[in-house]
Write an enzyme that holds these catalytic residues in place. Sequence first.
Site, PDB file in Angstrom:
ATOM      1  N   GLU A  58      53.457  33.749 -29.374  1.00 14.23           N
ATOM      2  CA  GLU A  58      54.792  34.362 -29.341  1.00 14.23           C
ATOM      3  C   GLU A  58      54.809  35.828 -29.778  1.00 14.23           C
ATOM      4  O   GLU A  58      55.395  36.180 -30.801  1.00 14.23           O
ATOM      5  CB  GLU A  58      55.779  33.549 -30.171  1.00 14.23           C
ATOM      6  CG  GLU A  58      56.067  32.194 -29.569  1.00 14.23           C
ATOM      7  CD  GLU A  58      57.289  31.510 -30.155  1.00 14.23           C
ATOM      8  OE1 GLU A  58      57.768  31.930 -31.218  1.00 14.23           O
ATOM      9  OE2 GLU A  58      57.780  30.559 -29.523  1.00 14.23           O
ATOM     10  N   CYS A  71      55.902  52.758 -36.109  1.00 10.84           N
ATOM     11  CA  CYS A  71      55.018  53.512 -37.004  1.00 10.84           C
ATOM     12  C   CYS A  71      54.555  54.812 -36.345  1.00 10.84           C
ATOM     13  O   CYS A  71      54.856  55.076 -35.183  1.00 10.84           O
ATOM     14  CB  CYS A  71      53.825  52.650 -37.401  1.00 10.84           C
ATOM     15  SG  CYS A  71      52.603  52.440 -36.090  1.00 10.84           S
ATOM     16  N   GLU A 115      55.422  24.408 -25.965  1.00  8.10           N
ATOM     17  CA  GLU A 115      55.944  23.848 -27.210  1.00  8.10           C
ATOM     18  C   GLU A 115      57.343  23.301 -26.977  1.00  8.10           C
ATOM     19  O   GLU A 115      58.118  23.863 -26.194  1.00  8.10           O
ATOM     20  CB  GLU A 115      56.100  24.927 -28.292  1.00  8.10           C
ATOM     21  CG  GLU A 115      54.835  25.512 -28.819  1.00  8.10           C
ATOM     22  CD  GLU A 115      55.132  26.537 -29.924  1.00  8.10           C
ATOM     23  OE1 GLU A 115      56.240  26.520 -30.501  1.00  8.10           O
ATOM     24  OE2 GLU A 115      54.257  27.361 -30.196  1.00  8.10           O
TER      25      GLU A 115
HETATM   26  C1  GLA Z   1      57.551  28.844 -32.366  1.00  7.00           C
HETATM   27  C2  GLA Z   1      56.097  29.033 -32.741  1.00  7.00           C
HETATM   28  C3  GLA Z   1      55.489  27.830 -33.387  1.00  7.00           C
HETATM   29  C4  GLA Z   1      56.458  27.166 -34.343  1.00  7.00           C
HETATM   30  C5  GLA Z   1      57.723  26.845 -33.614  1.00  7.00           C
HETATM   31  C6  GLA Z   1      58.713  26.092 -34.463  1.00  7.00           C
HETATM   32  O1  GLA Z   1      57.743  28.444 -31.091  1.00  7.00           O
HETATM   33  O2  GLA Z   1      55.288  29.425 -31.656  1.00  7.00           O
HETATM   34  O3  GLA Z   1      54.313  28.224 -34.067  1.00  7.00           O
HETATM   35  O4  GLA Z   1      56.707  28.015 -35.410  1.00  7.00           O
HETATM   36  O5  GLA Z   1      58.321  28.038 -33.191  1.00  7.00           O
HETATM   37  O6  GLA Z   1      59.898  25.793 -33.785  1.00  7.00           O
HETATM   38 ZN    ZN Z   2      53.065  50.747 -34.644  1.00  7.55          ZN
END
Ligand code: GLA
Ligand code: ZN
Length: 674
Positions: free
Chosen positions: A150, A157, A303
């Site tokens: 993610e 910076c 996910e």
């Molecule tokens: C995100 C992250 C995961 C986890 C989930 C929890 O999608 O990629 O590592 O933290 O959220 O909802």
């Molecule tokens: Zn930077």
Amino acid sequence: MINPKLPAILYGGDYNPDQWPEEIWREDMRLFRLAGINVVVVPVFSWAKLQPAEDRYDFEWLDRVLDLLAENGIYACIATSTAAQPAWMSVKYPEILPVDVHGRKRTHGKRVNFCPNSKVYREFAARLARKLAERYKDHPALLYWRVANEYGTYCYCDTCAQEFRKWVQKRYGTIEEVNRRWNLSFWGHTIHSWDEIMVPSELNDDNKWYQPVALDYLRFMTDSTIECFVNEYQAIKEVTPDLMVSTNISGYIKKLDQFKFAEYVDIVSWDNYPQPQHRMSLVAFKHDLMRGLKGGRPYILAEQTPSSQNWQPYNLLKRPGVMRLLSYQALARGADTVMFFQMRQSKAGVEKLHGAVISHAGHERTRVFGECAQLGAELKNIGASFLDSRVTAKVAVMFDWDNWWAVELSSGPSRDLQYLDQVEKYYHALWKLNVPVDIVRPDSDLSKYDLVLAPLLYMTKPGTAENIENYVREGGTFVTTFFSGMVDENDHIILGGYPGELKDVLGIWVEEIDGLLPEMKNGMVMKGPLGELNGTYECGLICDLLHLRGAEALAVYAADFYAGRPCLTRNQFGKGTAYYVASDPEQPFIDGFVKYLCDLKGIKAPLEVPPGVEVTQREKESRRFTFVLNHNETAVEIDLGEKACFDLVTQTEKRGRVRLAGRDVLILEEQQSS
Ligand code: GLA
Ligand code: ZN
């Protein structure tokens, strides 16, 4: 197929064995097998363990994890773990740490807490990715790769400022051109040398007050993040050229231009965390968007929670059957995987109350585990049947990140103007009709669609208007709404009357824009019946005051000083038709309008079903799969017709009228007539 080594729907998710003693790992394997898990993502956040010091790596624990997985017939998506750099790295090379929009230098902590332009970060990340690839390239468990996790940190910076100047120079060439593109004579911002370019942050408020610069900074941050990804991608590809490499996109999708990002990944991968208040159509929209990122190719659902999240204000459990239903919804709309965050629930840290396949109870006698195991068994039966199949759509919804950013950076006409909301309202109407939809870019080939909707197309980039004009001229039906065609790619108003370059195709011009107060409403009075639309519909938010230039008025405003002036128009252009909705109508109007257009073009659902039932179709070669998802809590009756079909979920033949229980699912494969 993600990897022909495993010709099945990939079923599993994020596994964090480094949070647990090794005795637990064996028990994990037993439970994974019991739940029908066939792949886990590992190691997601383990950089500090994999590289305890600058000159020391430790892969032995990961060797043991991967060997154990292989012994148990479970595959791995190996993640590069680079979303969270080790603390020693941040301490020794503080330049890695980002500066936030407030100008605050961050200290080590959390995750995705690095400057995407840090050379040191990139060198270390590529080195780790290469080492992982070299070590595990022949490991029997390895199936595909995930880079980082993610992405989405914006940094402000000094390194980013330097790189931004280079980026601007490359894009615009000369200082004069920068002054022109950013209209810097406004508020005396004119620059005379490159080092006068500042990053737009809270320190100068240009992140909010100077849209052309702010917009380019978001483009620059997307490009910087893509470079970060490509940096690891290349390291891995040099060693394992045949394996797929991706990165999981956050369900919160505004931060990075994902159409652009998707050009660099082998397969799209995203994390689905619907909030309890979200309409199911929003979830469906996001799936279609993810499928659209690479022109309709299947993607990875990377996910989802099996039960609840922890990071929302209120973390409602997924009711019995909902996890299963949402998993099938992903498959129905083009995913080839069903994955969870996470496999075993953490015992401390911010995610200790986030749902997992194996809960704190630690055994299989839980509701959630039972539902996961049931789904695992079903997916095993379904096998590879619809993998790699495609959705065929006759309707397209146009979507664009530059437009999204620009609309919501705009000061006026209303702070309540939300791009996703507007798109989702029109998408919702299509979703209710169960009409297949592709989400396309402004520069996509539109010729294969009978109907193209582009709600709130505020920005027309070079070529956008021409693409739309060509489409309509050749017979297409096009719909756009208020506050469209306003600006060019640098957020400059296109002069000579709105909607700028869309004036001809729409046959109108807009003179003024009324941004209504939240409690104010107007009405759209239909001039005659349009399909099932008749009478007056409520509208609000924005009212465009327009003039006809060849278009006809289908509805007029009910009230105010512009009562009687057009608010819904239709224009014949070449062989096609273009509609303009000049305000934000209540949903029943949008539903009726979209239905009218679909009826007109003969666009239908693959199957007639009762309300609350979602239907999609995926096809490959001569096989066709119809997914029927009952979002209602109660049973419905569905008429499948007389032709026999095979339900992949129950592995039984079905025909005629069938009863589908609340939240239940069918995946029907038409029997080939021999
Ligand atoms: C995100 C992250 C995961 C986890 C989930 C929890 O999608 O990629 O590592 O933290 O959220 O909802
Ligand atoms: Zn930077």
